[in-house]
Design an enzyme around this catalytic site. Structure first.
Site, PDB file in Angstrom:
ATOM      1  N   LYS A  54       0.780  -1.220  -0.164  1.00 16.10           N
ATOM      2  CA  LYS A  54       0.082  -0.045   0.124  1.00 16.10           C
ATOM      3  C   LYS A  54       0.943   1.265   0.038  1.00 16.10           C
ATOM      4  O   LYS A  54       0.566   2.277  -0.895  1.00 16.10           O
ATOM      5  CB  LYS A  54      -0.936   0.027   1.187  1.00 16.10           C
ATOM      6  CG  LYS A  54      -2.089  -1.038   1.013  1.00 16.10           C
ATOM      7  CD  LYS A  54      -2.921  -0.774   2.318  1.00 16.10           C
ATOM      8  CE  LYS A  54      -4.316  -1.622   2.121  1.00 16.10           C
ATOM      9  NZ  LYS A  54      -5.313  -1.679   3.240  1.00 16.10           N
ATOM     10  N   SER A  70      -1.088   0.434   6.104  1.00 21.96           N
ATOM     11  CA  SER A  70      -1.554  -0.371   7.148  1.00 21.96           C
ATOM     12  C   SER A  70      -2.593  -1.334   6.514  1.00 21.96           C
ATOM     13  O   SER A  70      -3.253  -1.057   5.739  1.00 21.96           O
ATOM     14  CB  SER A  70      -2.267   0.006   8.332  1.00 21.96           C
ATOM     15  OG  SER A  70      -2.337  -0.755   9.190  1.00 21.96           O
ATOM     16  N   ASP A  71      -2.374  -2.657   7.132  1.00 14.31           N
ATOM     17  CA  ASP A  71      -3.387  -3.545   6.424  1.00 14.31           C
ATOM     18  C   ASP A  71      -3.692  -4.735   7.808  1.00 14.31           C
ATOM     19  O   ASP A  71      -2.895  -5.093   8.427  1.00 14.31           O
ATOM     20  CB  ASP A  71      -3.260  -4.524   5.215  1.00 14.31           C
ATOM     21  CG  ASP A  71      -4.447  -4.980   4.621  1.00 14.31           C
ATOM     22  OD1 ASP A  71      -4.783  -4.213   3.804  1.00 14.31           O
ATOM     23  OD2 ASP A  71      -4.757  -5.927   4.957  1.00 14.31           O
ATOM     24  N   GLN A  72      -4.763  -5.455   7.822  1.00 14.64           N
ATOM     25  CA  GLN A  72      -5.153  -6.297   8.974  1.00 14.64           C
ATOM     26  C   GLN A  72      -5.840  -7.535   8.384  1.00 14.64           C
ATOM     27  O   GLN A  72      -6.378  -7.519   7.230  1.00 14.64           O
ATOM     28  CB  GLN A  72      -6.112  -5.617   9.838  1.00 14.64           C
ATOM     29  CG  GLN A  72      -6.420  -6.266  11.130  1.00 14.64           C
ATOM     30  CD  GLN A  72      -7.361  -5.575  12.061  1.00 14.64           C
ATOM     31  OE1 GLN A  72      -8.445  -5.287  11.726  1.00 14.64           O
ATOM     32  NE2 GLN A  72      -6.934  -4.753  13.132  1.00 14.64           N
ATOM     33  N   GLY A 108      -0.505  -5.197   9.915  1.00 13.91           N
ATOM     34  CA  GLY A 108       0.863  -4.696   9.381  1.00 13.91           C
ATOM     35  C   GLY A 108       0.862  -3.456   9.299  1.00 13.91           C
ATOM     36  O   GLY A 108      -0.212  -2.412   9.034  1.00 13.91           O
TER      37      GLY A 108
END
EC number: 3.6.1.-
Length: 205
Positions: A54, A70-72, A108
């Site tokens: 991203k 950020s990622d989840q 993340g």
């Protein structure tokens, strides 16, 4: 390192509200990436890779920026990954799977210097212990909050708190989508201290 403007690589109102708490000026842009997991990829690897991708996806459009990605993902005890459900039926199935179990949320986080390519990233774990939920409770919750764009099918900052027996982890903000403690650590290492930048000017006598 020279300070650069901050860019949040997200259109999520939840992540924007979290980053607002640090009191630093920033802008937002939505990255366009493929979020599909790779064959055999672990939840930790997926969350970290997507957060990095991203940030990198916006580097050419936003030179001279520090970009936050950020990622989840959420992982059931058997290792299966819960993504964003997208609709009521898939959200119902996710909460049924989570009921009575400990679910590991992996968020993340990446900080990228768009010019130099310098990158720092990590994966922040957070455990959520769901209580035993009835179908009636699941349906009532989903109709109330419609968390269809949230990994795991709940909004911790809202009525989702009623779904849990316990929360276990370093930073509850990571559960909402942006690990602020880890991000603050990164920014300080890169020469920006949110606490000092928000220090009021001394009053003149």
């Amino acid at each position: 390192m020279t300070r650069k403007p901050l860019l949040l690589a997200s259109s999520s109102p939840y992540r924007k509200a979290l980053l607002d708490r640090l009191g630093l000026p920033f802008t937002c842009a939505s990255p366009d990436i493929d979020e599909s997991p790779e064959p055999g990829e672990s939840g930790e690897s997926l969350a970290t890779r997507l957060s990095e991708n991203k940030a990198r996806a916006l580097a050419d459009r936003y030179p001279n920026h520090w970009i936050i990605g950020s990622d989840q993902v959420a992982c059931l005890p058997d290792g299966s990954v819960l993504s964003k459900p997208g609709n009521h039926q898939r959200a119902t199935n996710q909460l049924r799977q989570s009921s009575g179990h400990r679910v590991l949320f992996l968020t993340g986080l990446a900080l990228l210097d768009a010019d130099s390519g310098k990158l720092e990233s990590l994966c922040e774990p957070y455990n959520v212990r769901f209580r035993d939920l009835t179908d009636e409770e699941i349906d009532a919750y989903l109709l109330h909050e419609k968390p269809y764009d949230c990994a795991g099918s709940f909004k911790m900052e809202g009525l989702g708190i009623t779904l849990f027996d316990a929360l276990e982890g370093r930073d509850p903000n990571s559960l909402v989508g942006l690990p602020l403690i880890a991000l603050n650590d990164m920014l300080r290492r890169w020469g920006r201290n949110p606490l000092l930048e928000n220090r009021p000017e001394p009053e003149r006598s």
